[in-house]
Design an enzyme around this catalytic site. Sequence first.
Site, PDB file in Angstrom:
ATOM      1  N   SER A   1      10.253 -32.596   6.794  1.00  0.00           N
ATOM      2  CA  SER A   1       9.651 -32.633   8.231  1.00  0.00           C
ATOM      3  C   SER A   1       9.033 -34.308   8.322  1.00  0.00           C
ATOM      4  O   SER A   1       8.942 -34.773   9.383  1.00  0.00           O
ATOM      5  CB  SER A   1       8.501 -31.886   8.548  1.00  0.00           C
ATOM      6  OG  SER A   1       9.078 -30.610   8.901  1.00  0.00           O
TER       7      SER A   1
ATOM      8  N   LYS B   1      -0.281 -36.039  13.244  1.00  0.00           N
ATOM      9  CA  LYS B   1       0.473 -35.047  13.799  1.00  0.00           C
ATOM     10  C   LYS B   1      -0.640 -33.793  14.262  1.00  0.00           C
ATOM     11  O   LYS B   1      -1.458 -33.814  13.601  1.00  0.00           O
ATOM     12  CB  LYS B   1       1.375 -34.307  12.778  1.00  0.00           C
ATOM     13  CG  LYS B   1       2.427 -33.205  12.920  1.00  0.00           C
ATOM     14  CD  LYS B   1       3.257 -33.125  11.580  1.00  0.00           C
ATOM     15  CE  LYS B   1       4.484 -32.184  11.957  1.00  0.00           C
ATOM     16  NZ  LYS B   1       5.136 -31.867  10.776  1.00  0.00           N
TER      17      LYS B   1
ATOM     18  N   SER C   1       9.568 -31.999  11.323  1.00  0.00           N
ATOM     19  CA  SER C   1       8.894 -31.543  12.857  1.00  0.00           C
ATOM     20  C   SER C   1       7.805 -32.601  13.018  1.00  0.00           C
ATOM     21  O   SER C   1       7.223 -32.362  13.986  1.00  0.00           O
ATOM     22  CB  SER C   1       8.229 -30.386  12.213  1.00  0.00           C
ATOM     23  OG  SER C   1       7.387 -30.497  11.196  1.00  0.00           O
TER      24      SER C   1
END
Length: 608
Positions: free
Chosen positions: A179, A81, A155
């Site tokens: 997330s 990420k 996320s």
Amino acid sequence: MLAPSTAPAPLDITTLREGYRSGSLSVAAVVESVLQRLPDWRSHNIWIRKLEPEAIRARAAQLDRLSPKNLPLYGIPFAVKDNIDVAGLPTTAAYPEPLYVAERNAAAVQHLLDAGAVLIGKTNLDQFATGLNGTRSPYGACANAFDSSYISGGSSSGSAVALAAGLVSFALGTDTAGSGRVPAAFNNLVGLKPTRGLVSTRGVVPACRSLDCVSLLALTVPDSLDVLRVLARYDELDPFARPAPSNAQLTLRPSPPYFRFAVPSPDQLEFFGDEHAQRLFEQAATKLEALGGKPQVIDMSPFLEAAELLYAGPWVAERGIAVREYLGDGHARLLPVLQDIIDGASSYSASEGFEAFYRLKTLKRQTENLWKRVDVLVTPTAGTIFTIEEMQHDPVRLNNRLGYYTNFVNLLDLSALAVPAGFLPNGLPFGLTLLAPAFQEARLVSLGVGWQQATNLGMGRSKHPPPAPVFNTSSTDSLDLFVCGAHMEGLALNMELAGLGAHLVRSCRTAPIYRFYALEEFTPARPGLVHGDEGCAVEGEVWRIPIAEVGRFIAGIPAPLGIGKVALEDGTWVSGFICEGYASARGRDISSLGGWRAYLASQQALPA
């Protein structure tokens, strides 16, 4: 719009590891197949930056000259990420321009590379990891791997879709409020959110620094544990790191034949009108019972109240701190929904912060008794899923709905494992989350393995079934202990076993060679199991205790009790509570009752 229909060969860690060790696979061949598939998924907005193909090929060539036996993640492709640092690459946190170019790898990334993993690239996310839906990015809304008109979850959106699409074997995300778990649920993946501080967050752009976790997205439950073993290293340079206790052994064990699980009361279950998701959760609870689970319905009020503190309380101020650290007061290029959140971050006073902290401590104390009664809490990961269009039309309210079952987890210091749990009629995945106290990842994984084997829902978009797990069946990391008194499930001293991380293996009876006494000099009374010529069978339970905790447990056993070998009705012998013979002179013989529960019932039946 449906996603590309190609079905690549499975990239799970178990399959790749076997191929590398047998010589039927090379790292170069695996990464080449990944590089060939990357263009097929361009429209899903998975990546913020991919490594150059030649750099990936060079890494593969380097590994092909080494032995796979010495590196636990040899040749395993992964994604990161883009709020996690990779040396030499920009870190954006989904800001329109780089926040900085990383000088060194995040601690977690370095551990993975040292273990032989192959980095493919950095993935899209909700800006500054603030969101659970995957649409809050100037790099484009990240589309679901099963249907690109639906949200991916966030996320850690790009990490999840890259994995579900068969472009990597696992991915790093972060998880502050769900997330890593929500995108796992929406893409038929496993999402392991470790205990806060177990995995270093050094080199991670913070969202709420006191709550942030590096999370793992994997194709199978055993894969998630393989990666966690590499990452779970105490980092003295990370001020939020915590060393794992000695009993937190990350060993893959079979699912226990008996376990206790809690589910929210029906009036607290929320599916936001999605009857199909509700039906899948009800079916999942039934499946858990079939796997040996004993359900309890609980009041979720303290959990849900804690969840409200995350976005309706002063923890929002932490998000403001994170943004200001990198952008100063220049927020002009933040997405409007993020700007609104950050603008509200400065409205909380220090007094409100302490008041919320005190309230959270009270709520946590209210939840602690639950873990004396159950092994795991089971909830939906998310109550429903939305289209990208729906989410963009109503970004705050719908995003809040996605966090209904996830926002409280880090605030209450829990560990969590999201697992696939079926498909809705529209073909989109649905997921469960298993929750336990801090440092109970091994317990969650053990149950998750049994669940994934029983449900067999494929891995990501692939129809390939998860490979059979390889268990560590060594008896050296645990001890099976026979108990026949107040340590049994639900009785006065059972919390001692629960506190050691023990779990119930089975109910059973001894061979008919014992006399059974009530030692009423103790408070509460204790049982005395004494070998006798004219004996009876005594009911009890076998509990499995982490070996690291056995000494501490035995040290607290008072005379005339002790631990020895007990003969069971099936002819086996197991360690268990026994009693010195001299105690029979001062104890009450209750052999005819056949067990401690019967003795307790007889005491309750006595007239006052």
